[in-house]
Structures are given as C-alpha cells and as structure tokens.
Design a protein around this motif. Structure first.
Motif, PDB file in Angstrom:
ATOM      1  N   ASN A   1      -5.890  24.734  42.703  1.00  0.00           N
ATOM      2  CA  ASN A   1      -4.581  25.381  42.823  1.00  0.00           C
ATOM      3  C   ASN A   1      -3.568  24.533  42.084  1.00  0.00           C
ATOM      4  OD1 ASN A   1      -5.918  25.681  45.807  1.00  0.00           O
ATOM      5  ND2 ASN A   1      -4.962  27.567  45.118  1.00  0.00           N
ATOM      6  N   PHE A   2      -2.423  25.126  41.850  1.00  0.00           N
ATOM      7  CA  PHE A   2      -1.316  24.363  41.294  1.00  0.00           C
ATOM      8  C   PHE A   2      -0.647  23.602  42.431  1.00  0.00           C
ATOM      9  CE2 PHE A   2      -1.690  27.919  38.277  1.00  0.00           C
ATOM     10  CZ  PHE A   2      -1.884  27.179  37.120  1.00  0.00           C
ATOM     11  N   PHE A   3      -0.104  22.457  42.115  1.00  0.00           N
ATOM     12  CA  PHE A   3       0.626  21.667  43.098  1.00  0.00           C
ATOM     13  C   PHE A   3       2.073  22.136  43.086  1.00  0.00           C
ATOM     14  CE2 PHE A   3       3.075  17.948  44.449  1.00  0.00           C
ATOM     15  CZ  PHE A   3       2.453  17.697  45.662  1.00  0.00           C
ATOM     16  N   GLY A   4       2.593  22.505  44.249  1.00  0.00           N
ATOM     17  CA  GLY A   4       3.971  23.004  44.323  1.00  0.00           C
ATOM     18  C   GLY A   4       4.060  24.372  43.674  1.00  0.00           C
ATOM     19  N   ALA A   5       5.143  24.603  42.997  1.00  0.00           N
ATOM     20  CA  ALA A   5       5.352  25.892  42.337  1.00  0.00           C
ATOM     21  C   ALA A   5       4.459  26.014  41.106  1.00  0.00           C
ATOM     22  CB  ALA A   5       6.819  26.034  41.924  1.00  0.00           C
ATOM     23  N   THR A   6       4.001  27.229  40.852  1.00  0.00           N
ATOM     24  CA  THR A   6       3.211  27.489  39.652  1.00  0.00           C
ATOM     25  C   THR A   6       4.092  27.235  38.430  1.00  0.00           C
ATOM     26  OG1 THR A   6       1.896  29.131  40.817  1.00  0.00           O
ATOM     27  CG2 THR A   6       1.932  29.268  38.406  1.00  0.00           C
ATOM     28  N   PRO A   7       3.577  26.486  37.451  1.00  0.00           N
ATOM     29  CA  PRO A   7       4.381  26.229  36.249  1.00  0.00           C
ATOM     30  C   PRO A   7       4.810  27.541  35.571  1.00  0.00           C
ATOM     31  CG  PRO A   7       2.414  24.872  36.242  1.00  0.00           C
ATOM     32  CD  PRO A   7       2.268  25.843  37.368  1.00  0.00           C
TER      33      PRO A   7
ATOM     34  N   ASP B   1      -3.023  16.106  47.265  1.00  0.00           N
ATOM     35  CA  ASP B   1      -2.275  16.636  48.392  1.00  0.00           C
ATOM     36  C   ASP B   1      -2.974  16.141  49.660  1.00  0.00           C
ATOM     37  OD1 ASP B   1      -0.700  18.115  50.089  1.00  0.00           O
ATOM     38  OD2 ASP B   1      -1.333  20.076  49.317  1.00  0.00           O
ATOM     39  N   ASP B   2      -2.335  15.197  50.353  1.00  0.00           N
ATOM     40  CA  ASP B   2      -2.900  14.626  51.575  1.00  0.00           C
ATOM     41  C   ASP B   2      -2.685  15.606  52.716  1.00  0.00           C
ATOM     42  OD1 ASP B   2      -1.508  11.479  50.560  1.00  0.00           O
ATOM     43  OD2 ASP B   2      -3.511  12.259  50.177  1.00  0.00           O
ATOM     44  N   VAL B   3      -3.673  16.454  52.972  1.00  0.00           N
ATOM     45  CA  VAL B   3      -3.500  17.517  53.963  1.00  0.00           C
ATOM     46  C   VAL B   3      -3.835  17.070  55.389  1.00  0.00           C
ATOM     47  CG1 VAL B   3      -3.744  19.379  52.287  1.00  0.00           C
ATOM     48  CG2 VAL B   3      -5.779  18.524  53.482  1.00  0.00           C
ATOM     49  N   THR B   4      -4.643  16.030  55.529  1.00  0.00           N
ATOM     50  CA  THR B   4      -4.918  15.396  56.819  1.00  0.00           C
ATOM     51  C   THR B   4      -5.020  13.904  56.533  1.00  0.00           C
ATOM     52  OG1 THR B   4      -7.344  15.367  56.742  1.00  0.00           O
ATOM     53  CG2 THR B   4      -6.314  17.407  57.542  1.00  0.00           C
ATOM     54  N   PRO B   5      -5.069  13.076  57.544  1.00  0.00           N
ATOM     55  CA  PRO B   5      -5.201  11.633  57.275  1.00  0.00           C
ATOM     56  C   PRO B   5      -6.443  11.263  56.461  1.00  0.00           C
ATOM     57  CG  PRO B   5      -4.461  11.970  59.519  1.00  0.00           C
ATOM     58  CD  PRO B   5      -4.796  13.338  58.968  1.00  0.00           C
ATOM     59  N   GLY B   6      -7.517  12.052  56.520  1.00  0.00           N
ATOM     60  CA  GLY B   6      -8.715  11.699  55.775  1.00  0.00           C
ATOM     61  C   GLY B   6      -9.075  12.614  54.620  1.00  0.00           C
ATOM     62  N   ILE B   7      -8.316  13.699  54.435  1.00  0.00           N
ATOM     63  CA  ILE B   7      -8.647  14.681  53.398  1.00  0.00           C
ATOM     64  C   ILE B   7      -7.484  14.834  52.430  1.00  0.00           C
ATOM     65  CG2 ILE B   7      -9.221  17.094  52.901  1.00  0.00           C
ATOM     66  CD1 ILE B   7     -11.473  15.762  54.352  1.00  0.00           C
ATOM     67  N   SER B   8      -7.787  14.598  51.150  1.00  0.00           N
ATOM     68  CA  SER B   8      -6.825  14.827  50.064  1.00  0.00           C
ATOM     69  C   SER B   8      -7.430  15.853  49.125  1.00  0.00           C
ATOM     70  CB  SER B   8      -6.534  13.533  49.306  1.00  0.00           C
ATOM     71  OG  SER B   8      -5.903  12.605  50.147  1.00  0.00           O
ATOM     72  N   LEU B   9      -6.701  16.932  48.897  1.00  0.00           N
ATOM     73  CA  LEU B   9      -7.163  17.981  47.997  1.00  0.00           C
ATOM     74  C   LEU B   9      -6.576  17.768  46.614  1.00  0.00           C
ATOM     75  CD1 LEU B   9      -6.685  21.068  50.354  1.00  0.00           C
ATOM     76  CD2 LEU B   9      -8.764  19.719  49.979  1.00  0.00           C
ATOM     77  N   VAL B  10      -7.406  17.930  45.598  1.00  0.00           N
ATOM     78  CA  VAL B  10      -6.907  17.809  44.227  1.00  0.00           C
ATOM     79  C   VAL B  10      -6.250  19.131  43.841  1.00  0.00           C
ATOM     80  CG1 VAL B  10      -9.059  18.488  43.064  1.00  0.00           C
ATOM     81  CG2 VAL B  10      -7.414  17.072  41.874  1.00  0.00           C
ATOM     82  N   ARG B  11      -5.086  19.018  43.256  1.00  0.00           N
ATOM     83  CA  ARG B  11      -4.353  20.174  42.732  1.00  0.00           C
ATOM     84  C   ARG B  11      -3.870  19.760  41.336  1.00  0.00           C
ATOM     85  NH1 ARG B  11      -4.301  23.294  47.217  1.00  0.00           N
ATOM     86  NH2 ARG B  11      -3.750  22.395  49.208  1.00  0.00           N
ATOM     87  N   PHE B  12      -3.309  20.694  40.588  1.00  0.00           N
ATOM     88  CA  PHE B  12      -2.897  20.374  39.228  1.00  0.00           C
ATOM     89  C   PHE B  12      -1.450  20.784  38.990  1.00  0.00           C
ATOM     90  CE2 PHE B  12      -7.411  20.152  39.095  1.00  0.00           C
ATOM     91  CZ  PHE B  12      -7.656  19.122  38.210  1.00  0.00           C
ATOM     92  N   MET B  13      -0.772  19.981  38.184  1.00  0.00           N
ATOM     93  CA  MET B  13       0.595  20.287  37.793  1.00  0.00           C
ATOM     94  C   MET B  13       0.743  20.043  36.296  1.00  0.00           C
ATOM     95  SD  MET B  13       2.610  16.984  39.414  1.00  0.00           S
ATOM     96  CE  MET B  13       4.201  17.487  38.802  1.00  0.00           C
ATOM     97  N   LYS B  14       1.772  20.631  35.733  1.00  0.00           N
ATOM     98  CA  LYS B  14       2.043  20.466  34.300  1.00  0.00           C
ATOM     99  C   LYS B  14       2.294  18.987  34.014  1.00  0.00           C
ATOM    100  CE  LYS B  14       4.835  22.550  30.683  1.00  0.00           C
ATOM    101  NZ  LYS B  14       5.902  23.495  30.407  1.00  0.00           N
TER     102      LYS B  14
END
Length: 137
Positions: free
Chosen positions: A103-109, A123-136
C-alpha cells in the motif's frame, strides 16, 4: 503508527517468514537470497524459484523501488477495511529486482505513473509488527 489500536488482520508469522518480520520490526526491508545462484526473491519460499536450491538466506535491500501498477479497491473483502474505502494497492519493483504488493504510506501520491520512484517506509502497527508501505521518493 497512530494512537488508535490496529484493527486489521495481522500476518501469521511462521518459521519461513520470521526473518522478514524481524527485519521489518527494525525498519529494514529484506528479501530472500539463494545462497547457490544469488537469485533475490519475494515472497519467501522454501526453495529458490530459479534453481530449486534449499539454501536460502535473507538480504537487506535498499527499499528503493519503482511503481509497476496500482489499483483502487471500492469493495472491502475484509470488514476491517470498510472504513478505508476506497483504498489503493501498489505493485512495486525493488531496485534489486523482486516485486512486492503493498500500500501507499499516508495519502496516495498525486499523478501516479508507471515507473514513479518510490521508497519503502515502515508502519509500526503493533509493538512487534511493522508493515512495509511505499511513498514517493
């Protein structure tokens, strides 16, 4: 991560994927690397998709990517995503070669275009899980 509790599905961490999630929790993007032929690949596999070797390790990659394509979801296939509709999904090619769906991080470019330079963010969604997202980038 926002102060709100993360309510979307979380990954099931298995022995095959555990190194990926450990790296992600430390804000490092990693892909599997074949120890025999050097092929970099994602998602992880018990054998190399290029040579079928079982000798696999993990390699930290730059997180630099280019946009291959994207899509906008107008239907929630999981109830937890209803409030996000519509939301965008992106398919990116890492500078090192593997392709990742995210997914895009924050607003879609704005003015999305194939080949647009992107970079991985976590994106640190829980203390042990960080999801990779992409931004411009």
């Amino acid at each position: 991560m926002s102060e709100q509790k993360y309510s979307k599905p979380l990954p099931v961490i298995e022995p095959l994927t555990q190194p990926y999630w450990e790296h992600a929790a430390s804000h490092r993007l990693s892909v599997q690397c074949c120890d025999d032929c050097g092929d970099l690949h994602f998602p992880p596999s018990p054998v190399c998709p290029a040579c079928l070797s079982q000798c696999q390790s993990w390699k930290i990659v730059s997180g630099n990517a280019s946009l291959l394509t994207w899509g906008r979801f107008h239907r929630a296939y999981w109830n937890a995503f209803k409030d996000d509709l519509p939301y965008d999904v992106c398919v990116v090619k890492l500078a090192e070669g593997p392709v990742i769906i995210s997914n895009f991080f924050g607003a879609t470019p704005e003015k999305l275009q194939t080949g647009m330079a992107l970079k991985a963010v976590f994106d640190d969604v829980t203390p042990g899980i960080s999801l990779v997202r992409f931004m411009k980038s």
